[in-house]
Design a protein around this motif. Structure first.
Motif, short mmCIF file in Angstrom:
data_model
loop_
_atom_site.label_atom_id
_atom_site.label_comp_id
_atom_site.label_asym_id
_atom_site.label_seq_id
_atom_site.Cartn_x
_atom_site.Cartn_y
_atom_site.Cartn_z
N ARG A 279 11.76 8.30 -22.09
CA ARG A 279 10.95 9.69 -22.11
C ARG A 279 10.39 10.31 -20.72
O ARG A 279 10.75 11.07 -20.25
CB ARG A 279 10.01 9.60 -23.11
CG ARG A 279 9.38 11.00 -23.31
CD ARG A 279 8.23 10.98 -24.62
NE ARG A 279 7.94 12.14 -24.85
CZ ARG A 279 6.91 12.87 -24.20
NH1 ARG A 279 6.32 12.56 -23.12
NH2 ARG A 279 6.42 14.15 -24.60
N ALA A 285 13.26 14.16 -24.40
CA ALA A 285 12.64 13.73 -25.62
C ALA A 285 13.35 12.56 -26.22
O ALA A 285 14.57 12.23 -26.13
CB ALA A 285 12.79 14.87 -26.70
N ASP A 308 8.58 11.39 -29.00
CA ASP A 308 8.43 12.78 -29.56
C ASP A 308 8.77 12.72 -31.27
O ASP A 308 8.11 13.62 -31.73
CB ASP A 308 9.39 13.69 -29.13
CG ASP A 308 9.14 13.78 -27.51
OD1 ASP A 308 8.56 14.76 -27.08
OD2 ASP A 308 9.95 13.20 -26.77
#
Length: 344
Positions: A279, A285, A308
């Motif tokens: 990430r 994400a 996320d």
């Protein structure tokens, strides 16, 4: 009680808004033996009950894009237009309960345990006693890429919100990616860019018929000094991002038999570091998976920008209403199904 939590905050990914960061991780249910890959009443009860339990995104189990691509003959399938009706009914039920629906498109490669001839990048079996696969010709590669495309078309027809490609756990896409398995001498083997070509072409093909969120599950470590690791996948994730992949679901392992790999140190959240690294270094994400069992643990992952989404597996088998359990632990209030208001 409050709602000031990261875990229960909404997130929008490529136009699809999830009401919270909790994902039901894809887990094989091996329930289609008599149904030729079609959705059963069990699947409807199993998945919709987790949507009732307020999971933000329900991701169906590995769903085979071809008959020889099944992990077992009991797998859910999407290789035939006849599969769409049951999948559509299942998606409708998930939506009716207030969750979004994803499907994991999969091909087992050399780990398939079916009657048909099986295929892989090379002709070596996964382990002694398993079927020897056919080394894929370029024609078979093109056909399989088209199988994923057709699976995506059917997923769209069934109404899914998100598609995930299964590129982990030693199945076909992972077999092409790993230097431990892929020793081909053509354009699909050799350096990492060539080994990525199969997945690259699947993504390109899928996106011809699918414009919604696209996830890819990876094995971020082969647990072998000569295999892929998280550093490898930072680069791969950047390539996927350039192709329009929206999220990388970061699992690990499965590409070689256990006795050949390094011993895996398993502990709560042992794979979260992969999601964190990818990430924050590839700037894409990610989803964190693996022994995430408590609300506090999940909250820490999201609050600290380590991922996320959190993908919950076995804990959701044990507790279909795990989001409620997590909310109580975090002293947060979450929406209840109207029918359950008196007890929520």
């Amino acid at each position: 009680m409050s709602n000031n939590t990261a875990l229960f905050s909404p997130i929008t990914i490529n136009g699809v808004t999830l009401k919270n960061r909790i994902v039901m991780s894809p887990m094989c249910m091996y329930s289609c033996l008599e149904q030729d890959g079609k959705v059963t009443s069990f699947h409807k009860t199993h998945y919709i009950s987790r949507a009732v339990g307020q999971v933000g995104l329900i991701c169906l189990e590995a769903t085979a894009v071809s008959t020889e691509g099944r992990i077992s003959e009991e797998d859910l399938g999407i290789w035939n237009d006849e599969h769409v009706t049951g999948l559509k009914e299942l998606v409708h039920g998930i939506h009716e309960a207030g969750s979004k629906a994803a499907i994991q498109l999969a091909h087992a490669g050399r780990k398939a345990m079916v009657k048909e001839d099986i295929i892989a990048p090379t002709a070596e079996p996964h382990k002694e006693g398993m079927k020897v696969p056919v080394a894929m010709s370029e024609e078979q590669i093109k056909k399989t890429i088209n199988d994923f495309k057709e699976g995506a078309r059917r997923a769209k027809e069934a109404g899914f919100d998100i598609i995930e490609l299964h590129g982990a756990h030693g199945y076909l896409i992972n077999e092409f990616l790993s230097p431990l398995i892929n020793t081909r001498q053509d354009q699909y083997g050799g350096n990492m860019e060539n080994r990525y070509r199969f997945l690259k072409e699947i993504i390109t093909s899928v996106k011809e018929v699918w414009d919604g969120p696209l996830f890819v599950r990876i094995s971020a470590s082969d647990y072998h000094e000569q295999g892929n690791n998280a550093d490898t996948y930072v680069s791969v994730a950047q390539w996927m991002k350039e192709q329009g992949v929206d999220l990388v679901d970061c699992s690990s392992g499965g590409v070689i038999q256990v006795k050949l790999q390094q011993k895996i140190n398993v502990f709560p959240g042992y794979q979260v570091a992969f999601a964190d690294k990818i990430r924050n270094e590839a700037h894409i994400a990610t989803g964190a998976v693996g022994m995430i069992t408590s609300g506090l643990q999940a909250e820490e992952i999201i609050q600290n920008n380590r991922a996320d989404l959190v993908f919950i597996g076995r804990e959701l088998l044990r507790d279909p209403y795990w989001p409620r359990t997590a909310a109580k632990e975090l002293n947060a209030t979450i929406e209840s199904p109207q029918q359950y208001n008196r007890a929520w």
